[in-house]
Design a protein around this motif. Structure first.
Motif, short mmCIF file in Angstrom:
data_model
loop_
_atom_site.label_atom_id
_atom_site.label_comp_id
_atom_site.label_asym_id
_atom_site.label_seq_id
_atom_site.Cartn_x
_atom_site.Cartn_y
_atom_site.Cartn_z
N TYR A 28 -5.52 11.38 -14.65
CA TYR A 28 -5.53 11.23 -13.19
C TYR A 28 -6.32 12.35 -12.52
CZ TYR A 28 -1.55 7.95 -13.67
OH TYR A 28 -0.72 6.91 -13.98
N SER A 29 -6.66 13.40 -13.27
CA SER A 29 -7.23 14.58 -12.63
C SER A 29 -8.70 14.39 -12.23
CB SER A 29 -7.12 15.80 -13.55
OG SER A 29 -7.97 15.62 -14.66
N GLU A 30 -9.08 15.13 -11.21
CA GLU A 30 -10.46 15.13 -10.74
C GLU A 30 -11.38 15.63 -11.85
OE1 GLU A 30 -12.66 13.75 -8.07
OE2 GLU A 30 -10.53 13.88 -7.55
N LYS A 31 -10.89 16.64 -12.58
CA LYS A 31 -11.66 17.27 -13.65
C LYS A 31 -12.11 16.26 -14.70
CE LYS A 31 -10.14 20.54 -16.40
NZ LYS A 31 -8.93 21.26 -16.87
N PRO B 23 -7.27 5.53 -14.86
CA PRO B 23 -8.54 5.45 -14.14
C PRO B 23 -9.40 4.33 -14.71
CG PRO B 23 -8.60 7.24 -15.72
CD PRO B 23 -7.21 6.68 -15.77
N ALA B 24 -10.51 4.07 -14.03
CA ALA B 24 -11.41 3.03 -14.51
C ALA B 24 -12.20 3.50 -15.74
CB ALA B 24 -12.34 2.62 -13.38
N ILE B 25 -12.06 4.77 -16.10
CA ILE B 25 -12.74 5.29 -17.29
C ILE B 25 -11.87 4.96 -18.50
CG2 ILE B 25 -13.62 7.36 -18.45
CD1 ILE B 25 -13.26 8.74 -15.61
N ILE B 26 -12.46 4.28 -19.48
CA ILE B 26 -11.67 3.91 -20.65
C ILE B 26 -11.74 5.02 -21.70
CG2 ILE B 26 -11.33 2.19 -22.47
CD1 ILE B 26 -10.86 0.93 -19.78
N SER B 27 -10.58 5.61 -22.03
CA SER B 27 -10.52 6.62 -23.09
C SER B 27 -9.30 6.34 -23.96
CB SER B 27 -10.41 8.02 -22.49
OG SER B 27 -9.19 8.14 -21.79
N ILE B 28 -9.22 7.07 -25.08
CA ILE B 28 -8.09 6.86 -26.00
C ILE B 28 -7.23 8.12 -26.06
CG2 ILE B 28 -7.50 6.64 -28.46
CD1 ILE B 28 -9.65 4.75 -28.87
N PHE B 29 -5.92 7.92 -26.01
CA PHE B 29 -4.98 9.01 -26.24
C PHE B 29 -4.44 8.87 -27.67
CE2 PHE B 29 -0.45 10.17 -26.43
CZ PHE B 29 -0.51 11.50 -26.07
N THR C 64 -7.81 -7.98 -7.21
CA THR C 64 -6.45 -7.47 -7.00
C THR C 64 -6.20 -6.21 -7.82
OG1 THR C 64 -5.69 -9.07 -8.64
CG2 THR C 64 -5.50 -9.70 -6.35
N ASN C 65 -6.70 -6.16 -9.04
CA ASN C 65 -6.48 -4.98 -9.89
C ASN C 65 -7.30 -3.78 -9.41
OD1 ASN C 65 -5.04 -3.80 -11.99
ND2 ASN C 65 -6.50 -4.42 -13.59
N ASP C 66 -8.35 -4.04 -8.63
CA ASP C 66 -9.15 -2.94 -8.07
C ASP C 66 -8.31 -2.01 -7.20
OD1 ASP C 66 -11.44 -3.69 -9.30
OD2 ASP C 66 -12.56 -4.24 -7.49
N HIS C 67 -7.25 -2.54 -6.61
CA HIS C 67 -6.41 -1.71 -5.74
C HIS C 67 -5.55 -0.74 -6.54
CE1 HIS C 67 -7.44 -4.00 -2.22
NE2 HIS C 67 -7.15 -5.11 -2.85
N ARG C 68 -5.47 -0.98 -7.83
CA ARG C 68 -4.53 -0.24 -8.65
C ARG C 68 -5.24 0.76 -9.55
NH1 ARG C 68 -3.35 -2.03 -13.64
NH2 ARG C 68 -1.69 -0.86 -14.62
N LEU C 69 -6.28 0.30 -10.26
CA LEU C 69 -6.95 1.18 -11.21
C LEU C 69 -7.54 2.38 -10.49
CD1 LEU C 69 -8.83 -1.28 -13.59
CD2 LEU C 69 -6.69 -0.07 -13.98
N GLY C 70 -7.28 3.55 -11.02
CA GLY C 70 -7.86 4.74 -10.44
C GLY C 70 -7.16 5.23 -9.18
N ALA C 71 -5.99 4.65 -8.88
CA ALA C 71 -5.29 5.08 -7.66
C ALA C 71 -4.18 6.07 -8.00
CB ALA C 71 -4.73 3.87 -6.93
N ASP D 90 0.84 -1.19 0.00
CA ASP D 90 0.00 0.00 0.00
C ASP D 90 0.88 1.24 0.00
OD1 ASP D 90 -2.70 0.29 -0.11
OD2 ASP D 90 -2.84 1.03 1.95
N GLY D 91 0.45 2.26 -0.71
CA GLY D 91 1.20 3.51 -0.63
C GLY D 91 2.38 3.61 -1.58
N VAL D 92 2.78 2.50 -2.20
CA VAL D 92 3.76 2.60 -3.28
C VAL D 92 3.11 2.08 -4.56
CG1 VAL D 92 5.93 2.44 -1.96
CG2 VAL D 92 4.74 0.39 -2.61
N ASN D 93 3.67 2.47 -5.69
CA ASN D 93 3.04 2.10 -6.96
C ASN D 93 2.80 0.60 -7.10
OD1 ASN D 93 2.91 4.67 -7.90
ND2 ASN D 93 3.96 4.20 -9.82
N GLY D 94 1.71 0.28 -7.75
CA GLY D 94 1.41 -1.12 -8.01
C GLY D 94 1.96 -1.54 -9.36
N SER D 95 1.66 -2.78 -9.76
CA SER D 95 2.19 -3.31 -11.02
C SER D 95 1.09 -3.55 -12.02
CB SER D 95 2.91 -4.63 -10.78
OG SER D 95 3.95 -4.48 -9.85
#
Ligand code: ADP
Ligand code: MG
Length: 725
Positions: free
Chosen positions: A544-547, A414-420, A402-409, A342-347
């Motif tokens: 990652y932004s709130e916006k 985030p759990a929102i799927i978008s394309i860059f 297990t992935n729930d701890h990582r996505l959106g953290a 917890d508190g450090v980056n996940g994989s």
């Protein structure tokens, strides 16, 4: 052992550690080791009759139907080759819905009636196996009275010899299906989805003037992140041992805030491990290429070169097993969990996806002037349509407890799927949305300001690590998959949604042209229509932004935060029809995956909850009470001696101990209070009641870690696990 003895012993062990002599042969040339244990095309060409070789290659390279008469001849050549390499057994290797790899070993030797034994391996044994399927999850696909499951040879993924100190085994990658032909594994749908996508990609290519395009396949390059922890610490942490992640542990004074680990010098011991794993992978023909430190301390990454999706998926599974085994040899444990600390980056496991064939390469290469490259734009538009239309399915393909701890953290997308898309492509599509694209922003150059340094070109498309689905020059990178999961599930989804989108594009273009529209105009209209209808999924900003959470909601993009929100996507009418239409899953198969996903979620958290209760009550609480007693005795002695006793520390620990006890009681009753009648209700209960109760226990326990005397603290700390390697 009492007090901190476990930890002290672990540290002694680490200090005394001597790395194993790396088994490199000095005269060995890395290139020669590559594929040494693989039944490659070169080996086949040497050992198979010409006609058989040709027939097998037609299946592997061009997707031709497998001619069963070749099997005997291939089997016999395979057996001779494997026995020369010391193999005594063969195994059909398959990928059941546990997400792990399974193998059933059989000896080559067949006892004869005269008491001797003869080595044999017939074509029918190569083609089909029959392991008992009853112990594998099937999500209702099979009744126990028909426990049969069949394995079937996947010609397109090469057989290999797996070395083991106790004897070598010929491994044959296979699919695993029920008696009714329904998929009990992850490979079958991957092959089906690949075929479906290929067919429609070829239709699009034909429209662009490729008369007889070669078989189109999907490529996958999986980047794997992982942690390494010294085994001494690992075995002293029942949570790591049983759940793969720490359920307790206060943040270390030094975390990753210095950013000093990413791409830093690789510790010698880890380098030794990496070289050893690479050698093993090379022998198996797995092209491990890039290795570096990752963001968190103790975290690393390996990225093999991309390959055909189904071969990449098999190789990915082999890579994980190899890493686990080799790490042990070096006195370390390799952690693939998405969030071990917890508190450090996940994989994560980034899945780089493209499609193409040997003749045309990747169909997602834009060239220097993408606005003129209509064929590329159609394939790219297909991705945009697919990801927008089926973002829920993509989200579901990476859903796990297990992935729930990582996505959106704020460390993973985030759990929102978008394309860059990057600047250049986003600009081209903006022009298309308004009518037609007439220009492409060119490559720039970067001036560094030092005359002796070269002028570096800049990519027109920048990087954006916050995007879940990013265009990276010649491919898309799906960054949401978890580090522990098989790449097959996201690949099946990508292939299938691409099959639908390419089918749509081909049909639109064919219809327009048949109706007399000029081809160029038809393409233009199609692109404009797709970007208008699906452009909402394109987002180049900070994911990652709130916006973005708010803006995404305005755009109507789903935000499926947890596994429990995401899995029902698998059984919506739209999802089920899609998979059925492209013959990847029938409705029963979809339901089975949904059920297994929920079961797995519930089981994972149930194990963690029990562990939390056990460690909290039998390890942490006693340590805290011992220290409380010590403090109480101190206060009593001081008072007896007539000295003013400071009771602050005693008060503080007593309050936290009460909080821990209350939290443990809360967790206990939460576990007991689960009366859910079906898997979905249980998953909701798990998410809403069990996980928060576990979090309460952890909060109190982690506070105690900062209060209790260090020589009484029984569990290896974050500091020790993350920094002592
Ligand atoms: P980065 O960290 O910059 O994303 P890496 O080099 O770590 O890149 O990993 C990139 C991965 O993408 C590798 O597995 C690589 O083989 C893969 N890749 C490169 N080109 C393609 C392609 N056309 N299709 C699929 N995967 C690709
Ligand atoms: Mg990457």
């Amino acid at each position: 052992m009492t007090g901190n003895n476990v930890r002290l012993q672990a540290i002694k062990g680490v200090e005394a550690y001597v790395p194993p002599a790396v088994s490199f042969n000095e005269t060995e040339i890395p290139g020669e080791v590559f594929g040494e244990n693989v039944f490659t095309k070169v080996v086949m060409q040497k050992r198979l009759p010409k006609s058989v070789y040709k027939s097998v290659i037609a299946t592997i390279e061009h997707g031709a139907k497998l001619d069963p008469v070749v099997a005997d001849s291939v089997a016999s050549a395979m057996k001779d080759w494997a026995m020369e390499k010391g193999a005594t057994h063969y195994a059909h290797v398959f990928y059941p819905l546990t997400g792990l790899t399974a193998e059933k070993h059989d000896s080559f030797l067949d006892p004869e009636s005269d008491g001797t034994a003869l080595a044999s391996f017939a074509g029918k044994t190569l083609i089909q196996g029959e392991p008992d399927a009853s112990s594998f999850p099937n999500g209702g696909l099979r009744n126990t009275f028909e426990a049969r499951g069949y394995t079937g040879w996947d010609v397109t993924s090469p057989a290999y010899v797996l070395e083991n100190p106790n004897g070598n085994t010929l491994c044959i990658p296979t699919v695993f299906v029920s008696m009714t032909g329904e998929a009990l594994d992850h490979k079958t749908p991957l092959l089906r989805s690949q075929q479906a996508m290929g067919v429609h990609a070829e239709r699009v290519l034909k429209l662009f003037g490729h008369e007889n395009p070669d078989h189109v396949v999907s490529y996958c390059g999986p980047e794997q992140e992982y942690f390494l922890v010294d085994r001494h610490f690992f075995v002293a942490r029942p949570d790591l041992l049983n759940a793969g992640r720490t359920l307790f542990g206060a943040k270390p004074p030094k975390g990753q805030e210095f950013d000093d680990h990413y791409f830093g010098a690789i510790p010698e011991r880890v380098l030794g491990f990496m070289m050893d794993t690479e050698r093993e992978l090379f022998k198996l023909g797995i092209p491990a290429k890039t290795r570096h430190n990752e963001v968190a301390p103790g975290q690393f990454e390996v990225a093999p070169m991309f390959e055909r999706a189904n071969v990449a998926a098999d190789h990915q599974q082999l890579l994980m097993t190899t890493f686990k085994t080799v790490a042990k040899k070096h006195g370390m444990e390799c952690l693939f969990h998405e969030k071990p600390f917890d508190g450090v980056n996940g994989s994560g496991k980034h899945v780089n996806f493209s499609l193409g064939n040997a003749e045309l390469g990747s169909l997602l290469v834009p060239g220097d002037t993408p606005h003129e490259n209509a064929q590329f734009l159609v394939f790219c538009a297909a991705v945009i349509r697919a990801v927008h239309k089926y973002s829920g399915l993509l989200r579901a393909s990476v859903a796990s407890a297990t992935n729930d701890h990582r996505l959106g953290a704020n460390e993973a997308p985030p759990a929102i799927i978008s394309i860059f898309l990057g600047d250049q492509l986003a600009d081209v599509f903006e022009q298309i949305a308004k009518g037609a694209a007439n220009s492409s922003k060119g490559k720039g150059v970067m001036h560094i300001g030092v005359d002796t340094l070269p002028v570096l070109p800049t990519d027109p498309g920048d990087r954006n690590r916050t995007s879940p689905f990013a265009f990276t020059g010649n491919r898309f990178e799906f960054r949401a998959p978890g580090s522990m999961q098989t790449v097959s599930v996201p690949m099946v989804t990508i292939n299938t949604i691409m099959a639908e989108a390419l089918d749509y594009c081909a049909t639109e273009l064919e219809t327009a042209v048949a109706g007399g529209t000029e081809f160029d105009t038809a393409v233009q209209n199609l692109l404009t229509e797709i970007i208008t209808a699906h452009g909402a999924v394109v987002f180049n900003g900070d994911g990652y932004s709130e916006k973005w959470q708010i803006e995404a909601a305005d755009r109507g993009l789903p935000n499926l935060r947890t596994t429990v929100d995401a899995l029902p996507e698998l059984i919506t009418d739209e999802g089920m029809e899609l998979f059925e239409k492209y013959k990847v899953f029938n409705h029963r198969e979809m339901h089975s995956r949904y059920e297994i996903g929920l079961e797995h979620y519930n089981l994972t958290v149930a194990v963690e909850a029990k562990l939390t209760l056990e460690i909290g009550s039998t390890t942490i609480l006693p340590a805290a009470v011992r220290y409380q007693t010590e403090l109480a005795q101190n206060v009593a002695s001081l008072k007896a001696a007539g000295i003013d006793a400071d009771t602050e520390a005693l008060m503080e620990i007593s309050t936290t101990i009460s909080a821990l006890k209350a939290a443990l009681a809360g967790l206990k009753s939460a576990i007991a209070g689960n009366t859910a009648e079906d898997a979905l209700a249980e998953a909701e209960y798990t998410r809403d009641k069990i996980l928060p109760a576990m979090a309460d226990v952890r909060t109190a326990a982690d506070t105690l870690e900062g209060v209790v005397a260090d020589d009484l603290w029984p569990l290896p700390t974050y500091q020790e696990m993350l920094y002592i390697l």
